[in-house]
Design a protein around this motif. Sequence first.
Motif, PDB file in Angstrom:
ATOM      1  N   PHE A   1      27.721  86.853  47.992  1.00 33.01           N
ATOM      2  CA  PHE A   1      28.592  85.737  47.621  1.00 33.01           C
ATOM      3  C   PHE A   1      28.558  85.431  46.134  1.00 33.01           C
ATOM      4  CE2 PHE A   1      28.436  85.087  52.146  1.00 33.01           C
ATOM      5  CZ  PHE A   1      29.714  84.647  52.434  1.00 33.01           C
ATOM      6  N   ASP A   2      27.421  85.625  45.495  1.00 32.79           N
ATOM      7  CA  ASP A   2      27.342  85.336  44.062  1.00 32.79           C
ATOM      8  C   ASP A   2      28.200  86.289  43.238  1.00 32.79           C
ATOM      9  OD1 ASP A   2      25.748  83.117  44.305  1.00 32.79           O
ATOM     10  OD2 ASP A   2      23.868  84.233  44.106  1.00 32.79           O
ATOM     11  N   ALA A   3      28.494  87.454  43.791  1.00 28.41           N
ATOM     12  CA  ALA A   3      29.293  88.437  43.058  1.00 28.41           C
ATOM     13  C   ALA A   3      30.789  88.279  43.301  1.00 28.41           C
ATOM     14  CB  ALA A   3      28.841  89.843  43.435  1.00 28.41           C
ATOM     15  N   LEU A   4      31.175  87.440  44.241  1.00 27.54           N
ATOM     16  CA  LEU A   4      32.601  87.263  44.526  1.00 27.54           C
ATOM     17  C   LEU A   4      33.295  86.590  43.345  1.00 27.54           C
ATOM     18  CD1 LEU A   4      32.538  86.029  48.229  1.00 27.54           C
ATOM     19  CD2 LEU A   4      33.068  88.308  47.396  1.00 27.54           C
ATOM     20  N   SER A   5      34.356  87.222  42.879  1.00 28.64           N
ATOM     21  CA  SER A   5      35.095  86.649  41.759  1.00 28.64           C
ATOM     22  C   SER A   5      36.502  87.228  41.745  1.00 28.64           C
ATOM     23  CB  SER A   5      34.390  86.951  40.435  1.00 28.64           C
ATOM     24  OG  SER A   5      34.364  88.342  40.206  1.00 28.64           O
ATOM     25  N   VAL A   6      37.343  86.602  40.990  1.00 28.47           N
ATOM     26  CA  VAL A   6      38.702  87.077  40.792  1.00 28.47           C
ATOM     27  C   VAL A   6      39.013  86.942  39.300  1.00 28.47           C
ATOM     28  CG1 VAL A   6      39.777  84.850  41.291  1.00 28.47           C
ATOM     29  CG2 VAL A   6      41.081  86.936  41.621  1.00 28.47           C
ATOM     30  N   LYS A   7      39.703  87.937  38.764  1.00 30.47           N
ATOM     31  CA  LYS A   7      40.028  87.930  37.346  1.00 30.47           C
ATOM     32  C   LYS A   7      41.443  87.402  37.166  1.00 30.47           C
ATOM     33  CE  LYS A   7      38.428  90.826  33.701  1.00 30.47           C
ATOM     34  NZ  LYS A   7      37.231  90.496  33.166  1.00 30.47           N
ATOM     35  N   VAL A   8      41.571  86.412  36.305  1.00 29.82           N
ATOM     36  CA  VAL A   8      42.873  85.836  35.974  1.00 29.82           C
ATOM     37  C   VAL A   8      43.030  85.966  34.458  1.00 29.82           C
ATOM     38  CG1 VAL A   8      44.314  83.774  36.028  1.00 29.82           C
ATOM     39  CG2 VAL A   8      42.720  84.215  37.900  1.00 29.82           C
ATOM     40  N   GLY A   9      43.780  86.977  34.069  1.00 27.76           N
ATOM     41  CA  GLY A   9      43.903  87.240  32.639  1.00 27.76           C
ATOM     42  C   GLY A   9      42.554  87.662  32.090  1.00 27.76           C
ATOM     43  N   GLU A  10      42.095  86.985  31.085  1.00 26.29           N
ATOM     44  CA  GLU A  10      40.785  87.269  30.493  1.00 26.29           C
ATOM     45  C   GLU A  10      39.659  86.517  31.201  1.00 26.29           C
ATOM     46  OE1 GLU A  10      40.018  89.420  27.916  1.00 26.29           O
ATOM     47  OE2 GLU A  10      42.103  90.077  28.191  1.00 26.29           O
ATOM     48  N   ALA A  11      40.009  85.507  31.980  1.00 21.16           N
ATOM     49  CA  ALA A  11      38.993  84.670  32.639  1.00 21.16           C
ATOM     50  C   ALA A  11      38.577  85.285  33.974  1.00 21.16           C
ATOM     51  CB  ALA A  11      39.539  83.272  32.862  1.00 21.16           C
TER      52      ALA A  11
END
Length: 123
Positions: free
Chosen positions: A54-64
């Motif tokens: 769960f700590d690795a879950l992420s989504v990239k929005v542009g540079e963020a």
Amino acid sequence: MGMLKEFKEFAMKGNVVDLAVGVVIGGAFGAIVSAIVDHILMPVVGMLTGGINFDALSVKVGEAELKYGMAISATVKFVVIAFFLFLIIKALNKTKKEEPPAAPPPTPEDIVLLREIRDALRK
């Protein structure tokens, strides 16, 4: 000098000292819960959900990069802390002695006098 004395009186009040002790204990309790959630609970949840970290879950929005997995972990920590605090407060409430109900206030003297007059007139 007056301001220093006033600050000392404020800092030494029972409520302020109790609050400071509560903050220190709360910080230690938060560290314990974080360790339990991060190293015991979330790995088990990850295994049950197919090995998701769960700590690795992420989504990239542009540079963020939005790390929503950390928000999930923080939410689980909050729920665990809230649940344990609920259990602690519930146990403390059971240990408190119930106070007997307060005695009713005495009847005002004028009401007593009026009742005596009424009873005398009935006779």
